[in-house]
Scaffold this motif. Structure first.
Motif, PDB file in Angstrom:
ATOM      1  N   HIS A  85       0.839  -1.204   0.000  1.00  0.00           N
ATOM      2  CA  HIS A  85       0.000   0.000   0.000  1.00  0.00           C
ATOM      3  C   HIS A  85       0.871   1.249   0.000  1.00  0.00           C
ATOM      4  O   HIS A  85       1.771   1.382   0.819  1.00  0.00           O
ATOM      5  N   ILE A  88      -1.946   6.115   3.191  1.00  0.00           N
ATOM      6  CA  ILE A  88      -2.783   5.764   4.335  1.00  0.00           C
ATOM      7  C   ILE A  88      -4.246   5.902   3.915  1.00  0.00           C
ATOM      8  O   ILE A  88      -4.583   6.699   3.046  1.00  0.00           O
ATOM      9  N   ASP A  89      -5.103   5.094   4.539  1.00  0.00           N
ATOM     10  CA  ASP A  89      -6.537   5.121   4.265  1.00  0.00           C
ATOM     11  C   ASP A  89      -7.273   5.566   5.515  1.00  0.00           C
ATOM     12  O   ASP A  89      -7.145   4.939   6.574  1.00  0.00           O
ATOM     13  N   HIS A 186     -13.770   5.946   2.145  1.00  0.00           N
ATOM     14  CA  HIS A 186     -12.539   6.407   2.782  1.00  0.00           C
ATOM     15  C   HIS A 186     -11.804   7.409   1.919  1.00  0.00           C
ATOM     16  O   HIS A 186     -12.145   7.607   0.755  1.00  0.00           O
ATOM     17  N   HIS A 188      -7.998   7.957   0.500  1.00  0.00           N
ATOM     18  CA  HIS A 188      -6.622   7.456   0.361  1.00  0.00           C
ATOM     19  C   HIS A 188      -5.729   8.681   0.173  1.00  0.00           C
ATOM     20  O   HIS A 188      -5.986   9.511  -0.696  1.00  0.00           O
TER      21      HIS A 188
HETATM   22 ZN   LIG Z   1      -5.328   3.358   0.135  1.00  0.00          ZN
END
Ligand SMILES: [Zn+2]
Length: 239
Positions: A85, A88-89, A186, A188
């Motif tokens: 990844h 951050i989510d 969310h 990102h």
């Molecule tokens: Zn993400």
């Protein structure tokens, strides 16, 4: 001939076992943040202690939280074999179009004419590495069909518009890039390196990105803390 089939069946069995292992690891085992993300999405009101409010500044970190919610996934988390990844989510725990997204740091905003859910902000001098240009990338700001939730102040095609830290950019959505196949709601957020000639690198590759944790005052390493949900380093900011 018979031997060949045994070989093929053995390979298939190994693949199935690997598949079962990954599903188990992410959905049922106590480690992995996915299980906590699923629980939070179902009943966010049960986990107020894991939510960091938007615009919170943790300690003396340079960036403010760009959106309210639980930081469900961090940099270098892995969702499937081989995947890492790149940011951050932040899961707002609301429906689409409700949780605001703000600029984490001042800079110059651009949006390609075909970007439904994404914005990028150029920061000429990295506050943690002065003199280096970096880019902050915000995405999933559209509904599941790709209807944009970005503020009308930043229409497709704009380039290099100055925004202050805390400027409203839009709202959290669940657009995955494929209409009708939504993610959880969310934001990102990722930090992308400059290629050295004033252009951002491909944000899909982790080697082109920086770990946002120190920019937000979240001291956490995904490999050492596979189940912990990040909170502010500064405990007072968590209250
Ligand atoms: Zn993400």
């Amino acid at each position: 001939m018979k031997k060949k089939w045994i070989f093929v069946v053995a390979i298939l069995l190994i693949l199935v076992m690997l598949g079962v292992f990954w599903v188990y690891k992410f959905y049922f085992s106590p480690d992995g943040r996915t299980r906590q993300v699923m629980a939070f999405i179902r009943e966010p009101e049960l986990y107020p202690e894991l939510v960091i409010p938007a615009l919170t500044q943790c300690g003396d970190a340079p960036f403010v939280m760009p959106s309210s919610g639980m930081i469900g996934f961090i940099w270098d988390d892995s969702f499937r074999p081989g995947h890492r990844h790149q940011g951050i989510d932040i899961f707002g725990g609301t429906d689409v179009g409700i949780t605001p997204v703000y600029a984490a740091y001042e800079g110059y905003i651009s949006r390609s004419s075909d970007w439904k859910s994404s914005l990028i902000i150029r920061i000429p001098s990295d506050p943690l590495n002065p003199g280096e240009q970096i880019w902050t990338y915000y995405t999933h700001l559209a509904d599941s069909d790709g209807n944009s939730l970005i503020s009308p102040d930043f229409p497709p095609g704009i380039s290099e518009v100055f925004v202050r830290k805390g400027t409203l950019l839009g709202f959290q959505g669940n657009y995955s890039g494929t209409p009708g196949a939504p993610t959880g709601v969310h934001l990102h957020f990722s930090i992308i390196k400059d290629d050295g000639s004033g252009t951002f690198m491909n944000e899909l590759e982790i080697k082109n990105t920086l770990d946002p944790s120190p920019y937000f005052g979240l001291a956490l390493d995904s490999n050492q803390n596979p189940e912990q949900i990040p909170l502010c380093e500064d405990p007072e900011a968590n209250e």
